[in-house]
Structure formats: C-alpha cells, structure tokens
Design a protein around this motif. Structure first.
Motif, mmCIF file in Angstrom:
data_model
loop_
_atom_site.group_PDB
_atom_site.id
_atom_site.type_symbol
_atom_site.label_atom_id
_atom_site.label_comp_id
_atom_site.label_asym_id
_atom_site.label_seq_id
_atom_site.Cartn_x
_atom_site.Cartn_y
_atom_site.Cartn_z
ATOM 1 N N PRO A 296 90.872 -5.223 -16.870
ATOM 2 C CA PRO A 296 89.827 -6.141 -16.418
ATOM 3 C C PRO A 296 90.380 -7.372 -15.704
ATOM 4 N N GLY A 297 91.544 -7.864 -16.156
ATOM 5 C CA GLY A 297 92.128 -9.045 -15.530
ATOM 6 C C GLY A 297 91.414 -10.331 -15.860
ATOM 7 N N ILE A 298 90.574 -10.294 -16.864
ATOM 8 C CA ILE A 298 89.859 -11.503 -17.308
ATOM 9 C C ILE A 298 90.395 -11.877 -18.683
ATOM 10 N N PRO A 299 91.170 -12.953 -18.792
ATOM 11 C CA PRO A 299 91.753 -13.310 -20.091
ATOM 12 C C PRO A 299 90.679 -13.456 -21.156
ATOM 13 N N GLY A 300 90.907 -12.835 -22.284
ATOM 14 C CA GLY A 300 89.949 -12.893 -23.379
ATOM 15 C C GLY A 300 90.321 -11.901 -24.455
ATOM 16 N N ASP A 301 89.605 -11.956 -25.565
ATOM 17 C CA ASP A 301 89.931 -11.107 -26.713
ATOM 18 C C ASP A 301 89.880 -9.632 -26.366
ATOM 19 N N ASN A 302 88.945 -9.244 -25.479
ATOM 20 C CA ASN A 302 88.772 -7.827 -25.163
ATOM 21 C C ASN A 302 89.629 -7.356 -23.998
ATOM 22 N N ASP A 303 90.397 -8.244 -23.402
ATOM 23 C CA ASP A 303 91.201 -7.871 -22.253
ATOM 24 C C ASP A 303 92.260 -6.845 -22.650
ATOM 25 N N TYR A 304 92.442 -5.851 -21.812
ATOM 26 C CA TYR A 304 93.382 -4.769 -22.086
ATOM 27 C C TYR A 304 94.071 -4.358 -20.795
ATOM 28 N N LEU A 305 95.128 -3.589 -20.924
ATOM 29 C CA LEU A 305 95.811 -2.991 -19.781
ATOM 30 C C LEU A 305 96.041 -1.515 -20.058
ATOM 31 N N ILE A 306 95.899 -0.709 -19.023
ATOM 32 C CA ILE A 306 96.291 0.700 -19.060
ATOM 33 C C ILE A 306 97.609 0.806 -18.285
ATOM 34 N N HIS A 307 98.685 1.169 -18.979
ATOM 35 C CA HIS A 307 100.000 1.311 -18.353
ATOM 36 C C HIS A 307 100.273 2.802 -18.109
ATOM 37 N N TYR A 308 100.589 3.177 -16.899
ATOM 38 C CA TYR A 308 100.899 4.576 -16.639
ATOM 39 C C TYR A 308 101.799 4.686 -15.410
ATOM 40 N N LEU A 309 102.443 5.818 -15.287
ATOM 41 C CA LEU A 309 103.294 6.107 -14.133
ATOM 42 C C LEU A 309 102.480 6.938 -13.142
ATOM 43 N N PRO A 310 102.073 6.365 -12.027
ATOM 44 C CA PRO A 310 101.204 7.113 -11.104
ATOM 45 C C PRO A 310 101.896 8.372 -10.582
ATOM 46 N N PRO A 311 101.262 9.524 -10.724
ATOM 47 C CA PRO A 311 101.859 10.765 -10.216
ATOM 48 C C PRO A 311 101.809 10.833 -8.698
ATOM 49 N N HIS A 312 100.861 10.101 -8.095
ATOM 50 C CA HIS A 312 100.702 10.057 -6.644
ATOM 51 C C HIS A 312 100.258 8.647 -6.256
ATOM 52 N N PRO A 313 100.417 8.266 -5.007
ATOM 53 C CA PRO A 313 100.058 6.906 -4.601
ATOM 54 C C PRO A 313 98.585 6.555 -4.801
ATOM 55 N N GLU A 314 97.699 7.557 -4.751
ATOM 56 C CA GLU A 314 96.266 7.285 -4.937
ATOM 57 C C GLU A 314 95.790 7.920 -6.238
ATOM 58 N N THR A 315 95.330 7.078 -7.150
ATOM 59 C CA THR A 315 94.841 7.556 -8.438
ATOM 60 C C THR A 315 93.519 6.892 -8.776
ATOM 61 N N PHE A 316 92.861 7.453 -9.775
ATOM 62 C CA PHE A 316 91.567 6.914 -10.239
ATOM 63 C C PHE A 316 91.552 7.003 -11.769
ATOM 64 N N VAL A 317 91.299 5.867 -12.404
ATOM 65 C CA VAL A 317 91.247 5.797 -13.862
ATOM 66 C C VAL A 317 89.793 5.645 -14.287
ATOM 67 N N ALA A 318 89.301 6.613 -15.075
ATOM 68 C CA ALA A 318 87.924 6.577 -15.584
ATOM 69 C C ALA A 318 87.957 6.482 -17.105
ATOM 70 N N LEU A 319 87.289 5.464 -17.637
ATOM 71 C CA LEU A 319 87.230 5.247 -19.086
ATOM 72 C C LEU A 319 85.791 5.430 -19.535
ATOM 73 N N LEU A 320 85.519 6.511 -20.276
ATOM 74 C CA LEU A 320 84.142 6.814 -20.655
ATOM 75 C C LEU A 320 83.971 6.893 -22.167
ATOM 76 N N ILE A 321 82.786 6.498 -22.611
ATOM 77 C CA ILE A 321 82.448 6.465 -24.031
ATOM 78 C C ILE A 321 81.183 7.285 -24.259
ATOM 79 N N PRO A 322 81.222 8.332 -25.088
ATOM 80 C CA PRO A 322 80.008 9.097 -25.400
ATOM 81 C C PRO A 322 78.943 8.199 -26.027
ATOM 82 N N ASN A 323 77.687 8.426 -25.678
ATOM 83 C CA ASN A 323 76.584 7.593 -26.160
ATOM 84 C C ASN A 323 76.040 8.058 -27.510
ATOM 85 N N GLY A 324 75.421 7.112 -28.232
ATOM 86 C CA GLY A 324 74.631 7.438 -29.411
ATOM 87 C C GLY A 324 75.398 7.776 -30.661
ATOM 88 N N LEU A 325 76.643 7.338 -30.787
ATOM 89 C CA LEU A 325 77.446 7.658 -31.964
ATOM 90 C C LEU A 325 77.794 6.392 -32.734
#
Length: 325
Positions: A106-135
């Motif tokens: 997110p890049g917004i300092p705060g309690d919920n701020d996090y980073l995803i660290h990874y080694l990109p397999p290719h120059p163009e990547t897309f990170v999708a973070l999804l949460i199932p609903n209703g649980l």
C-alpha cells in the motif's frame, strides 16, 4: 560484504526501474484480463479442478512445483466454500528487474501496511490479493501472474490466514496491548497467539510493517508469563493439588474464549468429585489470572489424567464457566 552490497545495489536498481500501478490506477483492460483469470482460478478452487489450475500456470513452474500446487489446491478447497471474493489489493508491475527482489504494498505508513516481497519471473507481473466472502475466518489467496509472450500465466499461488472474526494480525496486536495495559496478561497473550495465526497470510512473501515489533511484543509477553506463572502450576490451595499445564485461546464458531487445561488425580469417571474440584479450580484461576473471565462469554476447562502429546487422543472431562460480560 561486497556480495551483500551488490545485492542491495541491485535491489535499489529494481525499485528505480520498476513501475507499479495499484488498484484504481491500473489500466482497465489489464485489470479485466486479470479479473477474468482470477474468477476462473477461484471457481476451480471451489470445485477442486486441478486440471484448470494447472493449465493456468507457467510450464516451468509446473515442472518444479506441480505436486505442491496440487496439495495446495486440495487444502484450499477443503478450507472454505464461498460464492464470491473481494479484492484486498491489486498491483500491476512493469519493467521490474528480474534479478532482484521486488516489493509491492500500500505504501501508506500505518498498522495495516504490508509488503509483498518476491522475485519477478518476468519484467511484467500482476499481484492479486483476494479474500473469499462470508466467512468467519478471512483467508487470503495470493496469485502472482507474469506476462509470458503476451500471455498471462500464474507463477505464484499462496494461501493463508489473513484474519479471524473481523480482526487481522495488527488488530489483535492492538487489542493485546490494551489488555496488557490493564494488567490482563492472559488476554494479552491469547490475542497475540491469534496475531501469530494471521501474521503471514502469504507465507514468507508477506511482511507487515510492524512485523518485528509484533514479534518482540509476543516474546516479551511469553517471557513475562513464564516468569510470573511457570507451568505446570500447582494449585496448592486445593486439596487434590490439580496442576495447570496450559492456557490458550479456544476458537469457537462465534469467537474465542480462554481454555484452561489441567491435570487431576481424580478418576475421570468420578464426575461428582471432578465437578467439586473444578468449582475450586475456577475460584483459583480467577484469583491468579487477572481478568481471565472479564468480558468473556465463557471460560472453558479441561481436566486430564495424563498430558496430551499431540499425537494420540487423551481422555479428558470438560467444564464451562460463564464469564462476566
């Protein structure tokens, strides 16, 4: 030292070279392409259709991780059933240097701020973070796609606990600090146990900004508890001398409550004597462990004749005490 310096120089280069677009700033066409793939992925998880998911992965990933992917999909399928999901965040990374670790968040300092660290397999990547609903339990599915010859392919799939009962790791940390300030050590420790369950929802890829701070607080609480209440703790004021060997957060369908486990010398089929002993155990537990029943719906007790070792099932007798809401 030179190798380490070179690594950080490469990392700085990657951060300069790479361009990251987040959520609403992502190109609409790209976002729709990924959303279509993610819908397909989510439906295949619900139906445990490993064939569809395998076809979504890059060939080289399947060759090295095929068996692990199959096990992961089976675990996801058995962990939840949901009709839909919501996106926590999306990141479109362009021109990333593939020789160095890349980070998105997110890049917004705060309690919920996090980073995803990874080694990109290719120059163009897309990170999708999804949460199932209703649980009651919020699970996080982390899908990282990479552009292979103008085609998006899955390169990373992770699954983990993001939250419990509408609280994630930082919220449990905040609650633990509040309880500790009140002198409720058991409540603080139980909340940090739940914090630990939700601390790495994408495994080692995920790191909260306050990860180290939370870990240090958890260690501090454990040391404080072990110093003040070394277990097993014999309740000498009770004639039968029961021994408390563990107190933890017992997770229920609608929340969690303290669970007190103790050894008894009374036969488990002598229920009248066990109940009489437990009445005294409750009094002692409430006296020794400040706040353990305050604001709780229940406090659970289990009496054992032998210590459970986590491998075989050990008989016990259970009791429920109403807390003071």
């Amino acid at each position: 030292m030179l190798a380490l310096l070179t690594f950080f120089l490469c990392l700085d280069c990657a951060m300069e070279k790479g361009k990251t677009l987040k959520n609403e700033h992502i190109n609409k066409e790209t976002k729709e392409q990924i959303r279509s793939l993610t819908d397909k992925l989510f439906d295949a998880i619900l139906t445990n259709d490993i064939g569809i998911i395998q076809a979504m992965f890059a060939t080289q990933v399947l060759e090295t991780q095929g068996e692990e992917i199959e096990k992961l999909v089976a675990r996801m399928h058995s962990s939840f059933q949901a009709q839909s999901y919501r996106m926590l965040d999306e990141y479109h990374v362009q021109n990333a240097a593939t020789e160095a670790i890349y980070s998105v968040g997110p890049g917004i300092p705060g309690d919920n701020d996090y980073l995803i660290h990874y080694l990109p397999p290719h120059p163009e990547t897309f990170v999708a973070l999804l949460i199932p609903n209703g649980l009651d339990s919020d699970f996080l599915i982390t899908a990282i796609y990479a552009k292979h010859d103008d085609q998006w392919k899955l390169d990373v799939l992770q699954f983990g606990q993001y939250g419990l009962f509408n609280k994630n790791a930082p919220r449990y940390y905040d609650t633990a600090k509040e309880y500790h300030d009140k002198g409720y050590l058991i409540d603080a420790l139980n909340n940090m146990e739940l914090n630990q369950l939700c601390l790495r929802p994408a495994g080692e890829l995920w790191e909260y900004q306050k990860h180290q701070e939370m870990m240090e607080f958890y260690e501090k609480l454990k040391n404080e508890f072990n110093t003040k209440f070394p277990l097993p703790l014999t309740l000498d004021n009770i004639e039968s001398k029961p021994q408390i060997f563990r107190i933890h957060a017992g997770i229920l369908n609608d929340g969690f409550s303290p669970m007190v486990l103790y050894l008894t010398s009374i036969p488990l089929d002598n229920t009248a004597a066990l109940e009489a002993e437990n009445e005294n155990v409750k009094v002692e537990v409430n006296r020794i462990f400040n706040g353990i029943n305050v604001g709780k719906k229940y406090v659970f007790y289990r009496a054992y004749h032998e210590l459970p070792d986590g491998e075989k099932e050990v008989d016990h007798y259970g009791f429920v005490d109403l807390g003071t809401q």
